[in-house]
Scaffold this motif. Structure first.
Motif, PDB file in Angstrom:
ATOM      1  N   THR A  28      41.206  21.455  68.831  1.00 46.49           N
ATOM      2  CA  THR A  28      42.628  21.205  69.047  1.00 46.49           C
ATOM      3  C   THR A  28      43.262  20.657  67.769  1.00 46.49           C
ATOM      4  OG1 THR A  28      42.306  20.812  71.405  1.00 46.49           O
ATOM      5  CG2 THR A  28      44.321  19.921  70.426  1.00 46.49           C
ATOM      6  N   ALA A  29      42.582  19.731  67.112  1.00 44.62           N
ATOM      7  CA  ALA A  29      43.098  19.175  65.857  1.00 44.62           C
ATOM      8  C   ALA A  29      43.244  20.283  64.823  1.00 44.62           C
ATOM      9  CB  ALA A  29      42.184  18.071  65.344  1.00 44.62           C
ATOM     10  N   GLN A  30      42.261  21.182  64.756  1.00 46.79           N
ATOM     11  CA  GLN A  30      42.323  22.306  63.815  1.00 46.79           C
ATOM     12  C   GLN A  30      43.519  23.199  64.135  1.00 46.79           C
ATOM     13  OE1 GLN A  30      40.145  23.171  61.078  1.00 46.79           O
ATOM     14  NE2 GLN A  30      41.941  24.454  60.736  1.00 46.79           N
ATOM     15  N   SER A  31      43.743  23.468  65.405  1.00 47.29           N
ATOM     16  CA  SER A  31      44.890  24.295  65.812  1.00 47.29           C
ATOM     17  C   SER A  31      46.196  23.633  65.415  1.00 47.29           C
ATOM     18  CB  SER A  31      44.877  24.528  67.321  1.00 47.29           C
ATOM     19  OG  SER A  31      43.768  25.290  67.692  1.00 47.29           O
ATOM     20  N   TRP A  32      46.319  22.339  65.646  1.00 40.40           N
ATOM     21  CA  TRP A  32      47.539  21.621  65.298  1.00 40.40           C
ATOM     22  C   TRP A  32      47.788  21.680  63.790  1.00 40.40           C
ATOM     23  CZ3 TRP A  32      47.365  16.489  68.616  1.00 40.40           C
ATOM     24  CH2 TRP A  32      47.509  16.821  69.965  1.00 40.40           C
ATOM     25  N   ARG A  33      46.724  21.571  62.999  1.00 35.15           N
ATOM     26  CA  ARG A  33      46.878  21.667  61.538  1.00 35.15           C
ATOM     27  C   ARG A  33      47.302  23.083  61.153  1.00 35.15           C
ATOM     28  NH1 ARG A  33      41.951  18.808  61.700  1.00 35.15           N
ATOM     29  NH2 ARG A  33      40.810  20.649  61.009  1.00 35.15           N
ATOM     30  N   ASP A  34      46.641  24.088  61.735  1.00 38.09           N
ATOM     31  CA  ASP A  34      46.942  25.485  61.421  1.00 38.09           C
ATOM     32  C   ASP A  34      48.381  25.849  61.806  1.00 38.09           C
ATOM     33  OD1 ASP A  34      44.352  25.762  60.525  1.00 38.09           O
ATOM     34  OD2 ASP A  34      43.638  26.815  62.323  1.00 38.09           O
ATOM     35  N   GLU A  35      48.854  25.316  62.919  1.00 39.01           N
ATOM     36  CA  GLU A  35      50.198  25.614  63.411  1.00 39.01           C
ATOM     37  C   GLU A  35      51.266  24.753  62.732  1.00 39.01           C
ATOM     38  OE1 GLU A  35      49.815  24.944  67.608  1.00 39.01           O
ATOM     39  OE2 GLU A  35      48.355  26.571  67.849  1.00 39.01           O
ATOM     40  N   GLY A  36      50.834  23.808  61.882  1.00 42.65           N
ATOM     41  CA  GLY A  36      51.786  22.941  61.194  1.00 42.65           C
ATOM     42  C   GLY A  36      52.368  21.858  62.078  1.00 42.65           C
ATOM     43  N   LYS A  37      51.708  21.551  63.179  1.00 41.99           N
ATOM     44  CA  LYS A  37      52.215  20.518  64.083  1.00 41.99           C
ATOM     45  C   LYS A  37      52.022  19.121  63.514  1.00 41.99           C
ATOM     46  CE  LYS A  37      51.798  22.964  68.457  1.00 41.99           C
ATOM     47  NZ  LYS A  37      51.266  22.926  69.816  1.00 41.99           N
ATOM     48  N   VAL A  38      50.979  18.942  62.705  1.00 44.61           N
ATOM     49  CA  VAL A  38      50.706  17.629  62.123  1.00 44.61           C
ATOM     50  C   VAL A  38      50.332  17.814  60.651  1.00 44.61           C
ATOM     51  CG1 VAL A  38      48.267  17.576  62.834  1.00 44.61           C
ATOM     52  CG2 VAL A  38      49.475  15.429  62.451  1.00 44.61           C
ATOM     53  N   SER A  39      50.880  16.973  59.805  1.00 51.47           N
ATOM     54  CA  SER A  39      50.559  17.011  58.382  1.00 51.47           C
ATOM     55  C   SER A  39      49.232  16.299  58.150  1.00 51.47           C
ATOM     56  CB  SER A  39      51.655  16.319  57.580  1.00 51.47           C
ATOM     57  OG  SER A  39      52.879  16.969  57.778  1.00 51.47           O
ATOM     58  N   PHE A  40      48.560  16.676  57.075  1.00 57.21           N
ATOM     59  CA  PHE A  40      47.263  16.076  56.784  1.00 57.21           C
ATOM     60  C   PHE A  40      46.961  16.195  55.301  1.00 57.21           C
ATOM     61  CE2 PHE A  40      46.576  20.522  57.503  1.00 57.21           C
ATOM     62  CZ  PHE A  40      45.558  20.891  56.636  1.00 57.21           C
ATOM     63  N   SER A  41      45.976  15.442  54.881  1.00 55.42           N
ATOM     64  CA  SER A  41      45.447  15.535  53.520  1.00 55.42           C
ATOM     65  C   SER A  41      43.988  15.907  53.639  1.00 55.42           C
ATOM     66  CB  SER A  41      45.554  14.193  52.798  1.00 55.42           C
ATOM     67  OG  SER A  41      46.889  13.808  52.660  1.00 55.42           O
ATOM     68  N   GLN A  42      43.525  16.716  52.700  1.00 55.82           N
ATOM     69  CA  GLN A  42      42.118  17.099  52.722  1.00 55.82           C
ATOM     70  C   GLN A  42      41.527  16.891  51.337  1.00 55.82           C
ATOM     71  OE1 GLN A  42      41.314  20.953  54.339  1.00 55.82           O
ATOM     72  NE2 GLN A  42      39.110  20.718  54.160  1.00 55.82           N
ATOM     73  N   ILE A  43      40.430  16.176  51.301  1.00 51.65           N
ATOM     74  CA  ILE A  43      39.674  15.961  50.073  1.00 51.65           C
ATOM     75  C   ILE A  43      38.270  16.467  50.353  1.00 51.65           C
ATOM     76  CG2 ILE A  43      38.839  14.284  48.403  1.00 51.65           C
ATOM     77  CD1 ILE A  43      41.183  12.470  49.306  1.00 51.65           C
ATOM     78  N   GLY A  44      37.939  17.587  49.757  1.00 51.55           N
ATOM     79  CA  GLY A  44      36.658  18.213  50.074  1.00 51.55           C
ATOM     80  C   GLY A  44      36.682  18.639  51.525  1.00 51.55           C
ATOM     81  N   SER A  45      35.685  18.200  52.268  1.00 48.67           N
ATOM     82  CA  SER A  45      35.631  18.538  53.692  1.00 48.67           C
ATOM     83  C   SER A  45      36.208  17.421  54.566  1.00 48.67           C
ATOM     84  CB  SER A  45      34.186  18.812  54.107  1.00 48.67           C
ATOM     85  OG  SER A  45      33.399  17.654  53.906  1.00 48.67           O
TER      86      SER A  45
END
Length: 97
Positions: A52-69
């Motif tokens: 679900t978290a991955q879907s929300w990120r993919d759909e742009g529902k929630v912003s995030f930062s990614q450093i490596g994995s």
């Protein structure tokens, strides 16, 4: 009232300890918007699955930062997500039948 006498060294140590405690309190009182959650904390807070978290990120529902994995969410972005999906309560008018 009882008087307590401290040496100059003891007084300095006491003041230093108070400074350290004050800094720790200020850090704890930081705005929650300045706080970052890692993915696991986000999943627990929202009570959702990794997918679900991955879907929300993919759909742009929630912003995030990614450093490596590693993925991080700003608390203010989580608040925006919740605010955007906020639904006002319906008025509870009693019906007369």
């Amino acid at each position: 009232m009882e008087a307590i006498i401290l040496s100059a060294q003891q007084y300095k140590e006491l003041v230093n300890r108070l400074d350290v405690l004050n800094k720790k309190l200020e850090e704890k009182q930081k705005s929650p918007n300045d706080t970052f959650l890692d993915n696991q904390e986000f999943l627990q807070l929202m009570n959702i699955s990794k997918r679900t978290a991955q879907s929300w990120r993919d759909e742009g529902k929630v912003s995030f930062s990614q450093i490596g994995s590693k993925i991080y969410y700003r608390m203010s972005d989580v608040q925006k997500l919740l605010d955007k999906n906020y639904k006002q309560a319906f008025s509870s008018k009693k019906r007369n039948y």
